[in-house]
Design an enzyme around this catalytic site. Structure first.
Site, PDB file in Angstrom:
ATOM      1  N   HIS A  23       0.863  -1.184   0.000  1.00 23.39           N
ATOM      2  CA  HIS A  23       0.000   0.000   0.000  1.00 23.39           C
ATOM      3  C   HIS A  23       0.900   1.235   0.000  1.00 23.39           C
ATOM      4  O   HIS A  23       1.175   1.818   1.051  1.00 23.39           O
ATOM      5  CB  HIS A  23      -0.909  -0.010   1.228  1.00 23.39           C
ATOM      6  CG  HIS A  23      -1.960   1.060   1.224  1.00 23.39           C
ATOM      7  ND1 HIS A  23      -3.231   0.858   1.706  1.00 23.39           N
ATOM      8  CD2 HIS A  23      -1.937   2.352   0.808  1.00 23.39           C
ATOM      9  CE1 HIS A  23      -3.941   1.967   1.591  1.00 23.39           C
ATOM     10  NE2 HIS A  23      -3.162   2.889   1.051  1.00 23.39           N
ATOM     11  N   GLU A  38      -2.598  -1.756  -3.328  1.00 24.04           N
ATOM     12  CA  GLU A  38      -3.768  -1.030  -2.840  1.00 24.04           C
ATOM     13  C   GLU A  38      -3.389   0.413  -2.533  1.00 24.04           C
ATOM     14  O   GLU A  38      -2.229   0.712  -2.241  1.00 24.04           O
ATOM     15  CB  GLU A  38      -4.362  -1.715  -1.601  1.00 24.04           C
ATOM     16  CG  GLU A  38      -3.441  -1.799  -0.406  1.00 24.04           C
ATOM     17  CD  GLU A  38      -4.086  -2.505   0.778  1.00 24.04           C
ATOM     18  OE1 GLU A  38      -4.948  -3.381   0.562  1.00 24.04           O
ATOM     19  OE2 GLU A  38      -3.718  -2.181   1.919  1.00 24.04           O
ATOM     20  N   HIS A  44      -8.080  -6.019   7.171  1.00 25.73           N
ATOM     21  CA  HIS A  44      -7.885  -5.008   8.198  1.00 25.73           C
ATOM     22  C   HIS A  44      -8.143  -5.601   9.583  1.00 25.73           C
ATOM     23  O   HIS A  44      -9.274  -5.916   9.932  1.00 25.73           O
ATOM     24  CB  HIS A  44      -8.750  -3.754   8.010  1.00 25.73           C
ATOM     25  CG  HIS A  44      -8.119  -2.529   8.621  1.00 25.73           C
ATOM     26  ND1 HIS A  44      -7.256  -1.713   7.932  1.00 25.73           N
ATOM     27  CD2 HIS A  44      -8.181  -2.024   9.865  1.00 25.73           C
ATOM     28  CE1 HIS A  44      -6.832  -0.734   8.708  1.00 25.73           C
ATOM     29  NE2 HIS A  44      -7.376  -0.904   9.896  1.00 25.73           N
TER      30      HIS A  44
END
Length: 241
Positions: A43, A70, A191
């Site tokens: 990310h 991401e 997450h």
């Protein structure tokens, strides 16, 4: 089996703390794959506080499983980075500048036109698209009309409430996944999933294709070792559904 993609952001954070190249991010990615990980997730953020833009190009050369990038697709640099590297999957997250970590999903109703545009941009380059969403049926239903291939269920609420009552914690996700399947959407999740709550999540979300796990997995590796930790997470992902 639900596939495990290892997010290696925290390895980059450790490297950046001292400068230089220790630990070596490319070698860790190779090792994660060798130990059984079925994907590598990163990310990148504009301040490069963990993943550097050059890391993306370096990892693209060596990742042999699924490469998942991401990030905030409202940043042109992110769009250019993804299109230059053409990963197997891009996961679109509605971050804002300076955000410590992702903390909400897309409003797929209010952002419908934008999502249609940006998803088409990535899909035209041959990249599978997943978008970050909260477990809200209306948001999942609206995601289906954006053109996305998959959704990624934002699981922070599940992880937070798991110890208070796992049945209640997972209920919204069961409903959201049901809607996703009705519309033909693939389902990812991520997450705050960890060794305590992952198995139950996998057991109760039929059709869950992939989980992306970084912070908890890397933290567990400090105690169990990276190879053993990946195997532990893989066993949780292999739970029969």
């Amino acid at each position: 089996m639900t596939r495990l993609s290892v997010n290696i952001n925290k390895i980059a954070t450790l490297r950046n703390a001292r400068g230089g190249d220790n630990p070596n991010l490319v070698q860790v990615a190779k090792d994660c794959e060798r130990f059984g990980a079925q994907g590598i997730t990163i990310h990148p953020r504009p301040d490069e506080r963990h993943i550097r833009y050059q890391d993306v190009f370096d990892l693209k050369k060596i990742v042999t499983t699924e490469f998942n990038i991401e990030g905030n697709c409202q940043e042109q640099k992110f769009i250019d980075l993804v299109l230059a590297n053409k990963p197997e999957q891009v996961t679109l997250v509605p971050d804002i500048l300076g955000q410590i970590t992702s903390n909400h999903g897309w409003d797929t109703i209010a952002n419908q036109d934008y999502l249609k545009y940006i998803i088409a941009t990535f899909k035209s380059a041959g990249i599978r698209v997943s978008i970050f969403v909260d477990p809200v049926p209306e948001m999942v239903a609206a995601a289906a009309t954006t053109g996305t291939d998959r959704i990624e269920l934002y699981t922070e609420a599940y992880a937070t409430n798991y110890s208070k009552g796992k049945e209640q914690a997972i209920a919204p996700y069961v409903e959201a996944a049901k809607v996703a399947r009705q519309y033909g959407l693939g389902i990812n999740a991520g997450h705050d999933l960890d060794l305590h709550n992952l198995k139950y999540f996998v057991e109760n979300i039929p059709g869950l294709q992939e989980v992306s796990i970084g912070h908890a997995l890397i933290s567990d590796a400090l105690y169990y070792g990276l190879e053993n930790t990946i195997q532990m997470y893989l066993r949780a992902c292999a739970t029969a559904k």
